[in-house]
Motif scaffolding. Sequence first.
Motif, short mmCIF file in Angstrom:
data_model
loop_
_atom_site.label_atom_id
_atom_site.label_comp_id
_atom_site.label_asym_id
_atom_site.label_seq_id
_atom_site.Cartn_x
_atom_site.Cartn_y
_atom_site.Cartn_z
N ASN A 123 0.81 -0.99 0.09
CA ASN A 123 0.11 0.07 -0.01
C ASN A 123 0.80 1.25 -0.04
OD1 ASN A 123 -1.73 2.05 0.81
ND2 ASN A 123 -3.22 0.48 1.63
N ASP A 171 1.86 3.78 2.89
CA ASP A 171 2.88 3.18 4.08
C ASP A 171 4.04 4.14 3.92
OD1 ASP A 171 1.02 1.36 5.03
OD2 ASP A 171 2.19 -0.12 4.08
N TRP A 172 4.35 4.44 2.42
CA TRP A 172 5.63 5.30 2.51
C TRP A 172 5.28 6.84 2.04
CZ3 TRP A 172 4.70 0.95 -0.57
CH2 TRP A 172 4.32 1.20 -2.06
N LYS A 200 4.54 9.28 4.88
CA LYS A 200 5.96 9.55 5.85
C LYS A 200 6.64 10.83 5.53
CE LYS A 200 6.54 4.69 7.19
NZ LYS A 200 7.38 3.61 7.31
#
Length: 417
Positions: free
Chosen positions: A118, A121-122, A125
């Motif tokens: 997904n 998720d990065w 951030k």
Amino acid sequence: MNIIDELKWRGAVNQTTDEAALHDLTDKKQIGLYCGVDPTGDSLHIGHLIPFMMLKRFQLAGHHPVIVIGGGTGSIGDPSGKNSERKLQTMEQVHHNEDALSEQMHRLFGTENFRIVNNYDWLSKFSLLAFLRDYGKLFNVNTMLNKEVVASRLEVGISFTEFTYQILQSVDFLHLYQHEDVQLQIGGADQWGNITAGIDLIHKIEGPDAPAFALTIPLMLKADGTKFGKTAGGAIWLDPEKTSPYEFYQFWLNQDDRDVVKYLKYFTFLSQDEIADLAEKVKTAPEKREAQRRLAAEVTSFVHGPEAVKQAEHISAALFSGDVKALTAAEIEQGFADVPSMTVTSAAENIVEWLVATKIEPSKRQAREDVTNGAITVNGDRIRDLDFTLDPKAAFDGRYVLVRRGKKRYFLAHVTD
């Protein structure tokens, strides 16, 4: 046969970057590749099968497919050439859709040699300043404006949010290249600009010789020039609650002779010899529709399993013969989902009174005439007795009453307590 050669034989390749190098790479090693899907709904439809069939073929050839669910990109929208912005969803709805799509894809790909990730998720951030500093500086606005997916929207307008989608998708490719050993991105023909932007980003960060490739799929059109997958009834979904396995089977069964061989190549895993044999039968005995039946069975089995094929074939045979008594309640629900329907109580009633009350017949006079002439069948039994008492709970687990008036007109009554 090399996987690229097979895809070309199946008519599944539109554009590639450095096809010779990609061919050579897939000969030497099992590569990682990916395709993305944004969670804009809680089910895939047959349009999604087009790139996913490519991933499945790579998987069967020993390569390593990754599917990216766009929890991040899907929350902002993609400038896909449409003349309007994508409606933003709540994160709660996005998460629900992510779970539903993941379940469907695990049914298609299993769990071996396959991953779902997904991009939330990065992407989530990044701070705004880090995003602009680390990636924004590497994208030229003039180049982005010239990408077809953006250029097609300039006349009607595009928000900055959707304009940045190209950068986010490029970051996805870079992340997967660095962390999932992915060298190839697959997508529709309209995604060429986004995919090649990702390759450019990889080359800027990892070096010009970094092995990153794009492969797009031709726009699939029917012989009449219309877009594949569009029907009068709307999308054909992979979710059996949205499109029943019987309806799904019928969609493929009803394909035009001019299209069926192309679809056999693209949507089945049959060999070249098997497809050549079916193509010959289309020419010599088109009335038997063997190619369509094989297409319907293969795709339905892939999406819903072999039992769904047996059920669909059982329903089809019963409808063709008119012998509906052998059908289960679940098969009645699937096979007659599109006929006129109504709700009735479970109380037994005289056949004439019941037919008029349900508006299957316009009047008692017409009802009596049709019963007397044998034009009425109830649950597969022809009724000629004007004094017949219809018991709604007599068949199909007490859930349905199936009435046929004349030779072909069916009505389905849903029985309530």
